[in-house]
Design an enzyme around this catalytic site. Structure first.
Site, mmCIF file in Angstrom:
data_model
loop_
_atom_site.group_PDB
_atom_site.id
_atom_site.type_symbol
_atom_site.label_atom_id
_atom_site.label_comp_id
_atom_site.label_asym_id
_atom_site.label_seq_id
_atom_site.Cartn_x
_atom_site.Cartn_y
_atom_site.Cartn_z
ATOM 1 N N SER A 102 -15.396 -25.467 -30.836
ATOM 2 C CA SER A 102 -16.673 -24.971 -30.354
ATOM 3 C C SER A 102 -17.839 -25.815 -30.871
ATOM 4 O O SER A 102 -17.927 -26.999 -30.583
ATOM 5 C CB SER A 102 -16.819 -23.500 -30.756
ATOM 6 O OG SER A 102 -17.935 -22.902 -30.191
ATOM 7 N N ASP A 240 -22.731 -25.583 -26.126
ATOM 8 C CA ASP A 240 -22.054 -26.078 -27.316
ATOM 9 C C ASP A 240 -20.811 -26.844 -26.891
ATOM 10 O O ASP A 240 -20.599 -27.094 -25.701
ATOM 11 C CB ASP A 240 -21.712 -24.929 -28.262
ATOM 12 C CG ASP A 240 -20.815 -23.875 -27.620
ATOM 13 O OD1 ASP A 240 -20.773 -23.813 -26.380
ATOM 14 O OD2 ASP A 240 -20.161 -23.115 -28.354
ATOM 15 N N ASP A 242 -17.678 -26.281 -26.516
ATOM 16 C CA ASP A 242 -16.708 -25.738 -25.560
ATOM 17 C C ASP A 242 -17.368 -24.929 -24.450
ATOM 18 O O ASP A 242 -16.691 -24.321 -23.622
ATOM 19 C CB ASP A 242 -15.642 -24.904 -26.256
ATOM 20 C CG ASP A 242 -16.173 -23.604 -26.844
ATOM 21 O OD1 ASP A 242 -17.393 -23.501 -27.078
ATOM 22 O OD2 ASP A 242 -15.360 -22.683 -27.078
ATOM 23 N N ASP A 244 -18.996 -22.122 -24.171
ATOM 24 C CA ASP A 244 -19.069 -20.668 -24.018
ATOM 25 C C ASP A 244 -20.439 -20.144 -24.451
ATOM 26 O O ASP A 244 -20.732 -18.967 -24.296
ATOM 27 C CB ASP A 244 -17.941 -19.955 -24.772
ATOM 28 C CG ASP A 244 -17.934 -20.214 -26.266
ATOM 29 O OD1 ASP A 244 -18.756 -21.015 -26.750
ATOM 30 O OD2 ASP A 244 -17.083 -19.610 -26.962
#
Length: 445
Positions: A102, A240, A242, A244
């Protein structure tokens, strides 16, 4: 023994904490715990990753573990975490695996596991997988029983069609700068926003495996703020590593955090009669200004512990339709079983298009109380957070604040940090108290 799974999967420095051997064991254990049985049915797991260099190694290791248990692997390549959750359901897979740390720096990586339907696992399921990791493999299939690996060429296209449904109004006329953090959103986010009609200026969208989150994305907003002003854009969106998460910047370059985004979306959903039970779900980190804005709008707020998994649990339990975190994890269950930064961006711009208002005007509904957050690196976050002298410092700060603010001290769920957050009527007071408590924490480094 420390718990293997944290608040967001298994995470650590790749090749030191998170080794290929552990990744193989996790893939194998996940397959044994989550593969569904059925006559004539081949079990399938979806595996994706973000662009960091260690992802290639860990993807190979997880794939080896999964296929060693007779489960086929559908490789979807570099895609956002919410895409893996969605595709796990869309492909009717037994489970999904996302390899990503992340917002963490490049040397870190993580393994997130989604159950059937793309839902995050509960603690009991994670603990059972951890037990199977320790136990090691049992009898494994041979010959034709070994799992096979296939690349899903339509994965990005499927995901883009899915998130496109979140645009409830044409975005023609809006110019957006999107910071992709050199991460998993580098292809999907610009394409999704352009398909909805926006003029898109993409920055930090050239991942090389080493530059993910490096001075960019939702944890480093300076370049995005400058780009929005330089291009005269209507807004900026920051993801960010990843994707999400989604944070925003208005036309003047001011940051619009997850709390303000939730207020904007909650009001939009209430107007459209889409906000179930007139309720928003958020965490204890949300600013008191959010609670006041929701109270004035007649919207109830349900509060959970920190972590989008707890928000998700509350959303499912109450069948609510909007939840999220100040950090920019926003969950809209109608568009997926986990937070999706691209969906959030589309919904936010749709509200701007529908109302004809600027992002600054929409966000002004919430008045943010001054809040100071200090992260203190420690060797043992749990022990330090519970230390008697640290707790005394917290109580003294609480007594000084009275009912004019609040203090929250908690161990990070993903890093060896203790987070000290103070809200007060003015920033000087908040900073002084946060520094004082953080100093007591730092004595235990």
């Amino acid at each position: 023994m420390a718990r293997l799974f944290g608040t967001d999967g298994v995470r650590g420095v790749a090749n030191r904490d998170l080794t290929p051997e552990l990744a193989v064991a996790l893939g194998s254990a996940a397959a044994r715990r989550l593969a569904r049985t059925g006559p004539g049915r081949r079990q399938v797991a979806v595996i994706g990753r973000d662009p960091r260099a260690s992802g290639e190694m860990l993807e190979a290791a997880v794939t080896a573990g999964v296929t060693s248990e007779g489960v086929d692997v559908l490789r979807v390549g570099v895609l956002p975490t919410p895409a893996i959750a969605y595709l796990t359901n869309a492909y009717d897979a037994s489970f999904g695996v996302m390899i990503s740390a992340s917002h963490n720096p490049m040397p870190d990586n993580g393994i997130k596991i989604f159950g059937p339907g793309g839902h995050k696992l509960d603690d009991a399921a994670e603990d059972r997988i951890a037990e199977l990791v320790i136990a090691g493999p049992a009898d494994r299939p041979v010959g034709a029983g070994i799992g096979r690996v296939v690349y899903a060429e339509d994965a990005l296209e499927r995901y883009l069609r899915h998130v496109g449904k979140a645009a409830s109004a044409p975005l023609d006329g809006l110019t957006v700068v999107v910071d992709c953090a050199h991460g998993a959103a580098f292809a999907a986010a610009p394409q999704a926003y352009r398909a909805a009609g926006a003029t898109v200026i993409a920055i930090n969208a050239e991942p090389d495996g080493l530059n993910i989150n490096d001075g960019c994305g939702s944890t480093h907003m300076e370049h995005l703020r400058e780009a929005v002003r330089a291009h005269g854009a209507d807004l900026g969106l920051a993801h960010d590593g990843d994707a999400d998460r989604c944070l925003a910047v208005d036309a003047a370059g001011d940051i619009i955090d997850g709390d303000a985004i939730m207020v904007v979306l909650a009001l939009a959903m209430k107007d459209a009669d889409e906000l179930a039970s007139h309720t928003l779900v958020t965490t204890v980190m949300s600013n008191q200004g959010l609670h006041l804005a929701m109270r004035d709008a007649g919207i109830a707020v349900r509060t959970t512990g920190v972590g989008d998994r707890y928000v998700l649990e509350e959303l499912r339990a109450g069948e609510y339709t909007l939840g999220g975190e100040q950090s920019g994890h926003i969950v809209l269950p109608a568009y997926g079983p986990t937070g999706d930064g691209i969906v959030t961006g589309l919904r936010l711009m749709s509200r701007m298009a529908q109302t004809g208002k600027s992002l600054a005007e929409l966000a002004a509904t919430m008045h943010t109380l001054p809040q100071v957050l200090i992260n203190v690196a420690v060797a043992d976050k749990t022990t330090v957070a519970a230390a008697p002298d640290v707790q005394i410092a917290v109580k003294e700060a609480e007594a000084e604040l009275g009912d004019t603010g609040r203090i929250l001290l908690r161990p990070s769920g993903t890093e060896q940090l203790v987070r000290v957050m103070v809200e007060a009527g003015d920033e000087d007071t908040a900073r002084q108290l946060a520094v004082r408590v953080a100093r007591s924490v730092s004595q235990h480094r």
